[in-house]
Motif scaffolding. Structure first.
Motif, PDB file in Angstrom:
ATOM      1  N   GLY A 111      18.697  40.897   1.670  1.00 20.09           N
ATOM      2  CA  GLY A 111      18.072  42.125   1.198  1.00 20.09           C
ATOM      3  C   GLY A 111      17.999  43.223   2.233  1.00 20.09           C
ATOM      4  O   GLY A 111      17.425  44.292   1.959  1.00 20.09           O
ATOM      5  N   HIS A 112      18.574  43.021   3.405  1.00 21.98           N
ATOM      6  CA  HIS A 112      18.515  44.048   4.449  1.00 21.98           C
ATOM      7  C   HIS A 112      19.285  45.287   4.000  1.00 21.98           C
ATOM      8  O   HIS A 112      20.359  45.199   3.420  1.00 21.98           O
ATOM      9  CB  HIS A 112      19.106  43.498   5.749  1.00 21.98           C
ATOM     10  CG  HIS A 112      18.766  44.321   6.954  1.00 21.98           C
ATOM     11  ND1 HIS A 112      19.390  45.513   7.241  1.00 21.98           N
ATOM     12  CD2 HIS A 112      17.846  44.123   7.940  1.00 21.98           C
ATOM     13  CE1 HIS A 112      18.893  46.005   8.359  1.00 21.98           C
ATOM     14  NE2 HIS A 112      17.955  45.185   8.804  1.00 21.98           N
ATOM     15  N   ARG A 113      18.725  46.446   4.276  1.00 19.32           N
ATOM     16  CA  ARG A 113      19.290  47.700   3.758  1.00 19.32           C
ATOM     17  C   ARG A 113      20.667  48.003   4.313  1.00 19.32           C
ATOM     18  O   ARG A 113      21.526  48.561   3.621  1.00 19.32           O
ATOM     19  CB  ARG A 113      18.330  48.861   4.091  1.00 19.32           C
ATOM     20  CG  ARG A 113      18.783  50.212   3.551  1.00 19.32           C
ATOM     21  CD  ARG A 113      17.754  51.279   3.855  1.00 19.32           C
ATOM     22  NE  ARG A 113      17.588  51.483   5.271  1.00 19.32           N
ATOM     23  CZ  ARG A 113      18.364  52.279   6.011  1.00 19.32           C
ATOM     24  NH1 ARG A 113      19.373  52.929   5.448  1.00 19.32           N
ATOM     25  NH2 ARG A 113      18.137  52.420   7.289  1.00 19.32           N
ATOM     26  N   SER A 114      20.948  47.646   5.559  1.00 17.19           N
ATOM     27  CA  SER A 114      22.185  48.086   6.202  1.00 17.19           C
ATOM     28  C   SER A 114      22.964  46.918   6.781  1.00 17.19           C
ATOM     29  O   SER A 114      22.520  46.262   7.729  1.00 17.19           O
ATOM     30  CB  SER A 114      21.867  49.086   7.315  1.00 17.19           C
ATOM     31  OG  SER A 114      23.013  49.360   8.083  1.00 17.19           O
ATOM     32  N   VAL A 115      24.146  46.649   6.219  1.00 13.87           N
ATOM     33  CA  VAL A 115      24.993  45.613   6.789  1.00 13.87           C
ATOM     34  C   VAL A 115      25.559  46.074   8.123  1.00 13.87           C
ATOM     35  O   VAL A 115      25.874  45.254   8.999  1.00 13.87           O
ATOM     36  CB  VAL A 115      26.123  45.240   5.807  1.00 13.87           C
ATOM     37  CG1 VAL A 115      27.123  46.372   5.657  1.00 13.87           C
ATOM     38  CG2 VAL A 115      26.825  43.959   6.240  1.00 13.87           C
ATOM     39  N   GLU A 116      25.677  47.400   8.314  1.00 18.50           N
ATOM     40  CA  GLU A 116      26.147  47.911   9.605  1.00 18.50           C
ATOM     41  C   GLU A 116      25.161  47.560  10.709  1.00 18.50           C
ATOM     42  O   GLU A 116      25.561  47.187  11.830  1.00 18.50           O
ATOM     43  CB  GLU A 116      26.360  49.420   9.544  1.00 18.50           C
ATOM     44  CG  GLU A 116      27.565  49.862   8.735  1.00 18.50           C
ATOM     45  CD  GLU A 116      27.316  49.846   7.229  1.00 18.50           C
ATOM     46  OE1 GLU A 116      28.298  49.791   6.464  1.00 18.50           O
ATOM     47  OE2 GLU A 116      26.130  49.876   6.829  1.00 18.50           O
ATOM     48  N   ASP A 117      23.840  47.645  10.428  1.00 20.18           N
ATOM     49  CA  ASP A 117      22.833  47.234  11.406  1.00 20.18           C
ATOM     50  C   ASP A 117      23.027  45.765  11.778  1.00 20.18           C
ATOM     51  O   ASP A 117      22.951  45.388  12.951  1.00 20.18           O
ATOM     52  CB  ASP A 117      21.430  47.424  10.829  1.00 20.18           C
ATOM     53  CG  ASP A 117      20.979  48.876  10.840  1.00 20.18           C
ATOM     54  OD1 ASP A 117      21.729  49.723  11.373  1.00 20.18           O
ATOM     55  OD2 ASP A 117      19.888  49.163  10.318  1.00 20.18           O
ATOM     56  N   LEU A 118      23.272  44.954  10.773  1.00 15.77           N
ATOM     57  CA  LEU A 118      23.430  43.514  11.013  1.00 15.77           C
ATOM     58  C   LEU A 118      24.672  43.236  11.844  1.00 15.77           C
ATOM     59  O   LEU A 118      24.658  42.353  12.722  1.00 15.77           O
ATOM     60  CB  LEU A 118      23.508  42.773   9.681  1.00 15.77           C
ATOM     61  CG  LEU A 118      22.290  42.891   8.761  1.00 15.77           C
ATOM     62  CD1 LEU A 118      22.562  42.211   7.429  1.00 15.77           C
ATOM     63  CD2 LEU A 118      21.051  42.292   9.423  1.00 15.77           C
ATOM     64  N   MET A 119      25.749  43.961  11.586  1.00 22.54           N
ATOM     65  CA  MET A 119      26.961  43.751  12.362  1.00 22.54           C
ATOM     66  C   MET A 119      26.741  44.115  13.827  1.00 22.54           C
ATOM     67  O   MET A 119      27.167  43.382  14.737  1.00 22.54           O
ATOM     68  CB  MET A 119      28.108  44.567  11.761  1.00 22.54           C
ATOM     69  CG  MET A 119      28.652  43.982  10.481  1.00 22.54           C
ATOM     70  SD  MET A 119      30.213  44.746   9.960  1.00 22.54           S
ATOM     71  CE  MET A 119      29.602  46.096   8.974  1.00 22.54           C
ATOM     72  N   ILE A 120      26.101  45.242  14.066  1.00 20.82           N
ATOM     73  CA  ILE A 120      25.879  45.680  15.444  1.00 20.82           C
ATOM     74  C   ILE A 120      24.959  44.711  16.178  1.00 20.82           C
ATOM     75  O   ILE A 120      25.146  44.416  17.369  1.00 20.82           O
ATOM     76  CB  ILE A 120      25.299  47.105  15.453  1.00 20.82           C
ATOM     77  CG1 ILE A 120      26.355  48.091  14.927  1.00 20.82           C
ATOM     78  CG2 ILE A 120      24.849  47.509  16.850  1.00 20.82           C
ATOM     79  CD1 ILE A 120      25.828  49.493  14.700  1.00 20.82           C
ATOM     80  N   ALA A 121      23.971  44.166  15.472  1.00 19.80           N
ATOM     81  CA  ALA A 121      23.011  43.261  16.106  1.00 19.80           C
ATOM     82  C   ALA A 121      23.602  41.886  16.393  1.00 19.80           C
ATOM     83  O   ALA A 121      23.139  41.184  17.296  1.00 19.80           O
ATOM     84  CB  ALA A 121      21.782  43.117  15.226  1.00 19.80           C
ATOM     85  N   SER A 122      24.609  41.480  15.669  1.00 22.11           N
ATOM     86  CA  SER A 122      25.135  40.119  15.776  1.00 22.11           C
ATOM     87  C   SER A 122      26.062  39.955  16.973  1.00 22.11           C
ATOM     88  O   SER A 122      26.528  40.923  17.574  1.00 22.11           O
ATOM     89  CB  SER A 122      25.879  39.758  14.491  1.00 22.11           C
ATOM     90  OG  SER A 122      27.056  40.547  14.366  1.00 22.11           O
TER      91      SER A 122
END
Length: 735
Positions: free
Chosen positions: A615-626
């Protein structure tokens, strides 16, 4: 046999074309591909084929010469006993090449004629309507045209014939320029041949494209037909008495073809029809053979009247005959419709009121500054539309952007972003009045695009899987998709974004509509290109997700399986994380098709080791954090490849099932973006042994990035805004 394939602006179809010809272990075959200065990616694709198959020879032309002249160039290069002129957006049927070669070996004809089928964008495939000419009456293995003149009634194209090369060269026949360039070769070779043969088999699939067929373009070029037929009659004059048996039939075929040209609405301009008719009349007068018998008025009354008017050069009379014929055809259609029930149901009063309100608003002026943004069927603020929205606010501040969202997505909208709720009066007013539309999927069917409105389709991923009309061959993936409705929606697009050459090929095949292709990269990847190396941004995002600095955060983003009813992990996530140890955390991002609530807790996985970020709003945020990406066939791999060379692991345990049920555009397992695992043990090893960070995986990532991320330079959104909102002709990134 030499197969000669002129190539120009067919990058969406040329792979299927060449694969169909080369789908055989026949060694005595050469394919001569003539790149007719194609402005797209055809040249590179041809070179790919030549590198891996020695039977393919490529000639790149410095200027565009047209189909006829390109065929001549290929003919001069050919070395085979026989030549087959093949159009590059068509394809051969399975086993056709072998069947043709066997028939040539059996009969040794001057010309072999084989059958074809038309393939329509709707998925329908229909064999030639005159296929009975191959069988009635039964033909001997070898014959002459005088013995079987009905062969002249077959399709007079170059691509349904294999021609003995020396025979063609000895006749001195060459393809001409302009339209209908093959008739002045295909008719004469049948008349001159001493040995003709037939193959009663569909060997060739003639693609009926919705857009792009040259002869379906209205213009003066159709006048080329007169010169082509003059060349045929001049050839017959040179044959002397030998041509006499064919003159009457050839004359009737000529008038038949000229009638097709003048009567089709997509050929001759209305303003040119009187002049075209006068040329027809002159052709009739000049070439009508002595003793010619016109069509029987009892059998074909309209055709007989047309011949009479053409011979008399009576254009007004010709138009009167056509008008009477049109009325008769309309009456027959009305008769067929009698008794049919309307397929449209009665709308509920509430829906009728919305429809009336929308149509009322659509009669009011378009608001030149209003732009509609949407993504994923109104799921919220995301993807390419979000990246373009942000660039619009920067570069086009006079534009007022408004998002459309579902009622449940309102809470996820960022502060300061204006939106309307789908189904509300503001929603219908906005769709009716806005000037600009940006979406990564289509707008609903009820929406009617006004002439002043401009649409940009961004799509939402590089198509590893088949999309659009390509899905018709894969019913499991297509489900109950209405392809006619899909194409009607896609006809609204003015611009379509392509992220890489593969996407351009797939979009041209899957959505054959009249848009302008913007080969500019993906706007949503601008942030990955520019922020991937930002240590402060990365640290902030990891802190928000509760990720310690010393853990390896694996973003797991699997795709949807059309053959599954609900989400089912392809491996035991809890067991894999236990085996990887405490130094690893899995960020689970389930596909948006699945409605999942805290899957990690429901299945008993360790909460500190498996974090559900669906449910996280931004998959781009998740990519950068990973720290690494784990996926299967999701398009996220193409985006992730833009980050600062972070590992990508492909878990392809069901590749063959996915390939056969969904259809794919290339073999991911042969050209992966990193390590590939097909078992749970291999998956654990890719991370535990750090193979995903190794040199071999790094080389695969570099090759993958070069192929699929060539235009992602951090400025894709800017290019999109400048083209659509500012009207600038922004150059595409270099190929």
């Amino acid at each position: 046999m030499s197969v000669i394939v002129p190539v120009h602006k067919v990058q969406g179809y040329i792979r299927q074309c060449l694969d169909s010809i080369l789908d055989s272990d026949i060694s005595n075959l050469e394919v001569i591909a003539v790149d007719d200065h194609s402005p797209d990616g055809c040249g590179e694709i041809l070179d790919e084929f030549a590198q891996r198959d020695p039977r393919v020879r490529v000639r790149h032309l410095d200027e565009n010469v047209g189909l006829g002249h390109a065929r001549n160039i290929g003919l001069d290069m050919a070395t085979g006993d026989y030549v087959w002129f093949f159009d590059s957006d068509d394809h051969a049927t399975e086993g056709a090449v072998r069947a043709i070669c066997e028939r040539l070996a059996e009969t040794r004809p001057d010309v072999l004629v084989f059958d074809y089928a038309r393939s329509y964008w709707s998925g329908k495939v229909k064999r030639s309507v005159i296929n009975d000419l191959f069988r009635e009456p039964p033909a001997p293995d070898v014959f002459t045209l005088q013995e079987r003149p009905s062969v002249l009634e077959m399709m007079m194209t170059a691509w349904n014939k294999a021609i003995r090369r020396e025979f063609l060269l000895d006749l001195g026949l060459r393809f001409s320029g302009g339209y209908y360039e093959d008739v002045n070769v295909t008719y004469p070779i049948l008349m001159a041949a001493e040995r003709l043969s037939l193959l009663d088999r569909v060997c060739y699939i003639y693609r009926q494209r919705r857009h792009g067929a040259i002869t379906k373009t209205t213009g003066a070029k159709h006048f080329d037909a007169f010169a082509q037929y003059d060349r045929i009659f001049a050839f017959m004059d040179g044959m002397g008495e030998k041509a006499d048996p064919f003159r009457h039939l050839m004359f009737d075929r000529t008038i038949w073809h000229l009638l097709v040209i003048i009567e089709r609405e997509d050929r001759v301009h209305e303003s040119d029809k009187a002049r075209f008719f006068a040329e027809m009349s002159e052709t009739y007068r000049r070439h009508e053979p002595p003793g010619h018998v016109p069509p029987d008025p009892e059998d074909k009354p309209f055709l007989a009247d047309k011949h009479r008017m053409i011979k008399a050069n009576d254009h007004r009379g010709f138009e009167r005959v056509r008008a009477v014929e049109a009325k008769a055809q309309a009456a027959r259609r009305r008769h067929r419709r009698v008794g049919r029930l309307s397929r449209r149901g009665v709308r509920m009063s509430k829906e009728l009121a919305k429809d009336r309100y929308y149509r009322m608003q659509a009669r009011l002026p378009v608001e030149e500054d209003l732009a509609v943004f949407a993504a994923y069927w109104y799921r919220g603020y995301a993807c390419n539309p979000a990246a373009i929205y942000e660039k619009v606010r920067e570069l086009a501040p006079d534009v007022r952007p408004v998002w459309v969202v579902k009622p449940g997505a309102r809470s996820s909208m960022p502060d300061g972003v204006e939106y309307v709720v789908a189904g509300s009066p503001d929603y219908y007013r906005t769709l009716a009045r806005a000037k600009y539309f940006v979406n990564n999927v289509n707008f609903p069917d009820f929406y009617v695009k006004r002439p002043e409105q401009v649409h940009l389709m961004t799509q939402h991923g590089t198509p590893l899987k088949k999309m659009g009309l390509d899905q018709m061959e894969y019913p499991v993936g297509a489900g109950d998709m209405d392809f006619e409705a899909l194409i009607t929606r896609s006809d609204r697009w003015d611009f379509l974004i392509s992220s890489n050459p593969l996407s351009t090929e797939a979009w041209e095949r899957g959505f054959p509509c009249g848009y302008e292709m913007l080969e500019i990269g993906y706007p949503r990847n601008d942030r990955l290109v520019t922020a991937g190396g930002d240590a402060a941004e990365r640290a902030r995002l990891r802190a928000e997700l509760g990720l310690a600095d010393d853990v390896t955060a694996i973003l797991y983003a699997p795709t949807h399986r059309d053959y599954q009813r609900r989400y089912s992990p392809m491996f035991d996530i809890g067991r894999v994380m236990e085996r990887l140890g405490e130094g690893h955390v899995l960020l689970l991002r389930a596909h948006y098709y699945y409605k999942i609530k805290n899957l990690a807790a429901d299945l008993g996985w360790p909460r500190d080791r498996v974090v559900d970020v669906s449910g996280h709003r931004s998959v781009e945020d998740l990519m950068i954090a990973s720290d690494a990406l784990l996926t299967d066939y999701s398009s996220v791999m193409f985006d992730y490849a833009n980050l600062d060379d972070r590992p990508i692991v492909i878990y392809a345990n069901d590749w063959e099932t996915y390939r056969l049920t969904r259809g794919v555009n290339f073999d991911l397992t042969a050209t992966p973006p990193g390590a590939v695992a097909t078992t749970e043990d291999e998956l654990v090893d890719a991370f535990a042994s750090r193979a995903a960070w190794g040199d071999a995986a790094a080389k695969d990532r570099a090759d993958f990035r070069a192929r699929f991320c060539p235009w992602d330079d951090g400025h894709a959104a800017e290019r999109a805004v400048r083209r659509m909102f500012l009207g600038e002709k922004v150059p595409n990134p270099p190929r």
